[in-house]
Design an enzyme around this catalytic site. Structure first.
Site, PDB file in Angstrom:
ATOM      1  N   HIS A 154      -2.341  -0.632  15.019  1.00 39.67           N
ATOM      2  CA  HIS A 154      -2.592   0.616  14.340  1.00 39.67           C
ATOM      3  C   HIS A 154      -3.974   0.692  13.694  1.00 39.67           C
ATOM      4  O   HIS A 154      -4.241   1.636  12.921  1.00 39.67           O
ATOM      5  CB  HIS A 154      -1.496   0.832  13.276  1.00 39.67           C
ATOM      6  CG  HIS A 154      -1.588  -0.135  12.117  1.00 39.67           C
ATOM      7  ND1 HIS A 154      -1.723   0.294  10.805  1.00 39.67           N
ATOM      8  CD2 HIS A 154      -1.633  -1.477  12.062  1.00 39.67           C
ATOM      9  CE1 HIS A 154      -1.806  -0.733   9.992  1.00 39.67           C
ATOM     10  NE2 HIS A 154      -1.742  -1.822  10.725  1.00 39.67           N
ATOM     11  N   ASP A 160       0.875  -6.361  14.433  1.00 46.77           N
ATOM     12  CA  ASP A 160       1.838  -5.557  13.664  1.00 46.77           C
ATOM     13  C   ASP A 160       2.897  -4.880  14.538  1.00 46.77           C
ATOM     14  O   ASP A 160       3.977  -4.534  14.042  1.00 46.77           O
ATOM     15  CB  ASP A 160       1.099  -4.461  12.877  1.00 46.77           C
ATOM     16  CG  ASP A 160       0.455  -4.990  11.609  1.00 46.77           C
ATOM     17  OD1 ASP A 160       0.899  -6.030  11.098  1.00 46.77           O
ATOM     18  OD2 ASP A 160      -0.497  -4.353  11.130  1.00 46.77           O
ATOM     19  N   HIS A 191      -5.556  -8.917  14.638  1.00 43.80           N
ATOM     20  CA  HIS A 191      -5.661  -7.759  13.736  1.00 43.80           C
ATOM     21  C   HIS A 191      -6.248  -8.234  12.407  1.00 43.80           C
ATOM     22  O   HIS A 191      -5.805  -9.225  11.851  1.00 43.80           O
ATOM     23  CB  HIS A 191      -4.259  -7.157  13.557  1.00 43.80           C
ATOM     24  CG  HIS A 191      -4.164  -6.000  12.622  1.00 43.80           C
ATOM     25  ND1 HIS A 191      -5.165  -5.068  12.457  1.00 43.80           N
ATOM     26  CD2 HIS A 191      -3.160  -5.600  11.793  1.00 43.80           C
ATOM     27  CE1 HIS A 191      -4.770  -4.164  11.576  1.00 43.80           C
ATOM     28  NE2 HIS A 191      -3.559  -4.473  11.146  1.00 43.80           N
ATOM     29  N   GLU A 196      -6.536  -6.602   9.363  1.00 46.50           N
ATOM     30  CA  GLU A 196      -6.117  -6.037   8.065  1.00 46.50           C
ATOM     31  C   GLU A 196      -5.820  -7.165   7.067  1.00 46.50           C
ATOM     32  O   GLU A 196      -5.272  -8.204   7.440  1.00 46.50           O
ATOM     33  CB  GLU A 196      -4.878  -5.145   8.277  1.00 46.50           C
ATOM     34  CG  GLU A 196      -4.549  -4.363   7.029  1.00 46.50           C
ATOM     35  CD  GLU A 196      -3.429  -3.338   7.218  1.00 46.50           C
ATOM     36  OE1 GLU A 196      -2.924  -3.182   8.336  1.00 46.50           O
ATOM     37  OE2 GLU A 196      -3.097  -2.701   6.207  1.00 46.50           O
ATOM     38  N   HIS A 249       4.818  -9.576  11.291  1.00 44.84           N
ATOM     39  CA  HIS A 249       5.731  -9.428  10.144  1.00 44.84           C
ATOM     40  C   HIS A 249       7.168  -9.519  10.636  1.00 44.84           C
ATOM     41  O   HIS A 249       7.506  -8.982  11.689  1.00 44.84           O
ATOM     42  CB  HIS A 249       5.581  -8.047   9.491  1.00 44.84           C
ATOM     43  CG  HIS A 249       4.210  -7.756   8.988  1.00 44.84           C
ATOM     44  ND1 HIS A 249       3.682  -8.364   7.876  1.00 44.84           N
ATOM     45  CD2 HIS A 249       3.264  -6.898   9.429  1.00 44.84           C
ATOM     46  CE1 HIS A 249       2.461  -7.895   7.664  1.00 44.84           C
ATOM     47  NE2 HIS A 249       2.178  -7.013   8.605  1.00 44.84           N
ATOM     48  N   TYR A 302       9.403   0.677   9.738  1.00 47.05           N
ATOM     49  CA  TYR A 302       8.018   0.245   9.990  1.00 47.05           C
ATOM     50  C   TYR A 302       7.351   1.188  10.992  1.00 47.05           C
ATOM     51  O   TYR A 302       6.210   1.610  10.805  1.00 47.05           O
ATOM     52  CB  TYR A 302       8.002  -1.201  10.523  1.00 47.05           C
ATOM     53  CG  TYR A 302       6.631  -1.811  10.464  1.00 47.05           C
ATOM     54  CD1 TYR A 302       6.211  -2.514   9.343  1.00 47.05           C
ATOM     55  CD2 TYR A 302       5.723  -1.657  11.512  1.00 47.05           C
ATOM     56  CE1 TYR A 302       4.944  -3.054   9.265  1.00 47.05           C
ATOM     57  CE2 TYR A 302       4.450  -2.189  11.445  1.00 47.05           C
ATOM     58  CZ  TYR A 302       4.072  -2.889  10.321  1.00 47.05           C
ATOM     59  OH  TYR A 302       2.805  -3.409  10.252  1.00 47.05           O
ATOM     60  N   ASP A 342      -3.604  -8.003   5.061  1.00 45.88           N
ATOM     61  CA  ASP A 342      -2.291  -8.657   4.914  1.00 45.88           C
ATOM     62  C   ASP A 342      -2.165  -9.889   5.799  1.00 45.88           C
ATOM     63  O   ASP A 342      -1.419 -10.809   5.473  1.00 45.88           O
ATOM     64  CB  ASP A 342      -1.123  -7.679   5.147  1.00 45.88           C
ATOM     65  CG  ASP A 342      -1.193  -6.960   6.472  1.00 45.88           C
ATOM     66  OD1 ASP A 342      -2.291  -6.871   7.054  1.00 45.88           O
ATOM     67  OD2 ASP A 342      -0.143  -6.482   6.932  1.00 45.88           O
ATOM     68  N   HIS A 362       0.815  -1.224   0.000  1.00 46.83           N
ATOM     69  CA  HIS A 362       0.000   0.000   0.000  1.00 46.83           C
ATOM     70  C   HIS A 362       0.846   1.271   0.000  1.00 46.83           C
ATOM     71  O   HIS A 362       0.645   2.195   0.793  1.00 46.83           O
ATOM     72  CB  HIS A 362      -1.095   0.008   1.074  1.00 46.83           C
ATOM     73  CG  HIS A 362      -0.654  -0.245   2.504  1.00 46.83           C
ATOM     74  ND1 HIS A 362       0.215   0.573   3.172  1.00 46.83           N
ATOM     75  CD2 HIS A 362      -0.987  -1.206   3.384  1.00 46.83           C
ATOM     76  CE1 HIS A 362       0.406   0.126   4.396  1.00 46.83           C
ATOM     77  NE2 HIS A 362      -0.316  -0.963   4.544  1.00 46.83           N
TER      78      HIS A 362
HETATM   79  C1  LIG Z   1      -1.608   2.394   6.899  1.00 49.52           C
HETATM   80  C2  LIG Z   1      -3.118   2.514   6.847  1.00 49.52           C
HETATM   81  C3  LIG Z   1      -3.750   3.635   7.374  1.00 49.52           C
HETATM   82  C4  LIG Z   1      -5.151   3.779   7.318  1.00 49.52           C
HETATM   83  N1  LIG Z   1      -5.742   4.905   7.807  1.00 49.52           N
HETATM   84  C5  LIG Z   1      -7.097   5.028   7.814  1.00 49.52           C
HETATM   85  C6  LIG Z   1      -7.735   6.173   8.370  1.00 49.52           C
HETATM   86  O1  LIG Z   1      -7.093   7.084   8.889  1.00 49.52           O
HETATM   87  N2  LIG Z   1      -9.075   6.245   8.372  1.00 49.52           N
HETATM   88  C7  LIG Z   1      -9.833   5.259   7.821  1.00 49.52           C
HETATM   89  O2  LIG Z   1     -11.072   5.387   7.796  1.00 49.52           O
HETATM   90  N3  LIG Z   1      -9.276   4.148   7.296  1.00 49.52           N
HETATM   91  C8  LIG Z   1      -7.924   4.013   7.272  1.00 49.52           C
HETATM   92  N4  LIG Z   1      -7.333   2.889   6.753  1.00 49.52           N
HETATM   93  C9  LIG Z   1      -8.194   1.744   6.338  1.00 49.52           C
HETATM   94  C10 LIG Z   1      -8.472   1.661   4.859  1.00 49.52           C
HETATM   95  O3  LIG Z   1      -9.104   2.840   4.379  1.00 49.52           O
HETATM   96  C11 LIG Z   1      -9.378   0.435   4.655  1.00 49.52           C
HETATM   97  O4  LIG Z   1      -8.564  -0.732   4.772  1.00 49.52           O
HETATM   98  C12 LIG Z   1     -10.105   0.390   3.341  1.00 49.52           C
HETATM   99  O5  LIG Z   1     -11.007  -0.713   3.371  1.00 49.52           O
HETATM  100  C13 LIG Z   1      -9.144   0.231   2.165  1.00 49.52           C
HETATM  101  O6  LIG Z   1      -9.873   0.333   0.980  1.00 49.52           O
HETATM  102  P1  LIG Z   1      -9.254  -0.240  -0.387  1.00 49.52           P
HETATM  103  O7  LIG Z   1      -9.314  -1.736  -0.254  1.00 49.52           O
HETATM  104  O8  LIG Z   1     -10.104   0.313  -1.493  1.00 49.52           O
HETATM  105  O9  LIG Z   1      -7.859   0.316  -0.440  1.00 49.52           O
HETATM  106  C14 LIG Z   1      -5.946   2.749   6.748  1.00 49.52           C
HETATM  107  C15 LIG Z   1      -5.301   1.633   6.207  1.00 49.52           C
HETATM  108  C16 LIG Z   1      -3.899   1.510   6.246  1.00 49.52           C
HETATM  109  C17 LIG Z   1      -3.265   0.295   5.646  1.00 49.52           C
HETATM  110 FE   LIG Z   2      -1.811  -3.828   9.939  1.00 46.01          FE
HETATM  111 FE   LIG Z   3       0.286  -6.250   9.021  1.00 48.01          FE
END
Ligand SMILES: Cc1cc2nc3c(=O)[nH]c(=O)nc-3n(C[C@H](O)[C@H](O)[C@H](O)COP(=O)(O)O)c2cc1C
Ligand SMILES: [Fe+2]
Ligand SMILES: [Fe+2]
Length: 400
Positions: free
Chosen positions: A146, A165, A79, A81, A226, A193, A83, A24
């Site tokens: 995070h 993470d 978590h 996310e 990771h 990181y 990944d 990303h």
């Molecule tokens: C490093 C990182 C920071 C993020 N910061 C925010 C944020 O500040 N606010 C939010 O609503 N989502 C945040 N997200 C979540 C993403 O917006 C969310 O995973 C979204 O589903 C990604 O959409 P996409 O699959 O179209 O990229 C963050 C994700 C990552 C990886």
């Molecule tokens: Fe993460």
């Molecule tokens: Fe991760």
């Protein structure tokens, strides 16, 4: 590579992704790993999953330890996310867990990603624990370290922290432990990181470190999602997280700029020379040729930032605007700043850069310096003076 025994009854069953170079937007020159852990006790517990693409490798590792993945009783999701959460749906289908332990936000997040309200979720909070036989799993919520769902799992009988993470780094290796790899390389990756992922959540990191102290968690091993497992340098990584989350910076000046016709570049060089002449370490970066992820690591560590841009259409150069936007989102704090740049007729770049400093609560050491068209010898002498001024302020602030 196969599953790796970490301790009696505890195995690494994740996957190594040697070829990922962009995560990303984060440049992962050394690849990464998606770690998942298996605890075999009276109950068999799987912690986290992997990126969907690596599902088969992950299952193969689980089979090596258990034979049948259906022997897994509980799934713990620290978590969500993608990944490490991307393979959750296929994992649930393959192992049919009796229970899925996660935070409230973890449950809501999994429903958000997979739309399966029927899974056997069990919500946990800080202070909750689960007896799985000889061992116990204690849960500690780490909201916004995070993501809102994040938590860590601690196994007191083993003094092991499974930390999602936190404390991780993007670093593919053929061996699994911190003492198997070059310490300098590892620390560069773990700092990167922190700077690019964890930095905005530093106040929450401080709270988590305090919780770890309050709960008197003895930690002999940290198993992140990771990179490598910490067993030799646990103290060092905990101390580094404490320093970074307190925004402690090193006495160093970074000159970060971009330029169209090299006037701003000449100013940047004179500033750099001025800083160096004060006996302070300085680094020089032209944004159009610099990797953003690497640079952010330097920004996190340095006390003094000199930002330069020429004025383009009343604004900043796009490379400078892009980097400062990225940097602002990561919320660095406790810095000293100085803006500079060349312009032709309206000259707004320095004003925009000072605004960036205000937004990041950076102390502005001087109102900034702008030069029309090309700098004269006197202008360059002034820039050297400003470089010295920034360096002096940095030395004062860092007590050197
Ligand atoms: C490093 C990182 C920071 C993020 N910061 C925010 C944020 O500040 N606010 C939010 O609503 N989502 C945040 N997200 C979540 C993403 O917006 C969310 O995973 C979204 O589903 C990604 O959409 P996409 O699959 O179209 O990229 C963050 C994700 C990552 C990886
Ligand atoms: Fe993460
Ligand atoms: Fe991760």
């Amino acid at each position: 590579m196969g599953a790796v025994k970490i301790k009696e009854g505890l195995y690494w069953v994740g996957a190594v992704d040697w070829n990922v170079r962009n995560f990303h937007g984060y440049t992962t020159h050394r690849g990464t790993t998606y770690n998942a852990y298996l605890l075999v006790d009276e109950k068999v517990v799987l912690f986290d999953t992997v990126k969907l693409h690596f599902f088969d490798q992950f299952m193969e590792h689980i089979r090596e330890v258990l034979g049948d993945p259906r022997k897994i009783d509980y799934l713990v999701i620290n978590h969500i996310e993608p990944d490490h959460g991307g393979a959750i749906a296929r994992t649930v289908e393959a192992i049919q867990p009796e229970k899925i332990f996660c935070t409230r936000n973890g449950r809501l997040g999994m429903i958000g990603y997979f739309h399966r309200e029927d899974w056997p979720f069990v919500e946990v909070k800080t202070g909750d624990s689960l007896k799985v036989g000889r061992r116990t799993i204690q849960f500690v919520e780490t909201p916004m370290v995070h993501w809102p769902d994040s938590m860590v799992s601690y196994i007191p009988e083993e003094k092991v922290l499974i930390s999602q993470d936190a404390f991780g780094e993007h670093y593919a290796t053929s061996t699994r432990f911190d003492d198997d790899v070059d310490f300098c390389e590892l620390f560069q990756e773990v700092a990167k990181y922190y700077a690019n992922i964890v930095l905005p959540f530093s106040p929450q990191v401080q709270k988590v470190l305090q919780t770890v102290k309050d709960l008197k968690l003895e930690i002999e091993m940290i198993c992140p999602d990771h990179g490598v497992i910490w067993r030799r340098h646990v103290k060092e990584i905990l101390e580094a997280y404490d320093r970074w989350s307190r925004y402690e910076a090193e006495p160093r000046v970074l000159v970060i700029y971009d330029t169209m016709w090299h006037s701003t570049e000449k100013m940047a060089w004179a500033l750099y020379e001025g800083a160096v002449s004060e006996g302070v370490e300085a680094e020089f970066f032209r944004l159009s040729v610099t990797d953003t992820t690497e640079l952010m690591t330097e920004v996190m560590r340095a006390k003094g930032l000199a930002f330069g841009s020429s004025t383009l259409n009343n604004g900043l150069l796009p490379t400078v605007a892009g980097f400062t936007t990225y940097m602002k989102g990561l919320r660095p704090r406790n810095k000293l700043g100085l803006a500079f740049g060349s312009y032709g007729w309206s000259g707004e770049a320095v004003k925009h850069l000072n605004k960036v400093f205000e937004e990041t609560k950076t102390e502005i050491v001087h109102e900034g310096f702008r030069v029309k068209y090309a700098p004269t010898e006197e202008d360059l002498a002034r820039c050297r003076e400003l470089g010295r001024l920034l360096a002096q302020k940095v030395k004062e602030a860092c007590g050197v």
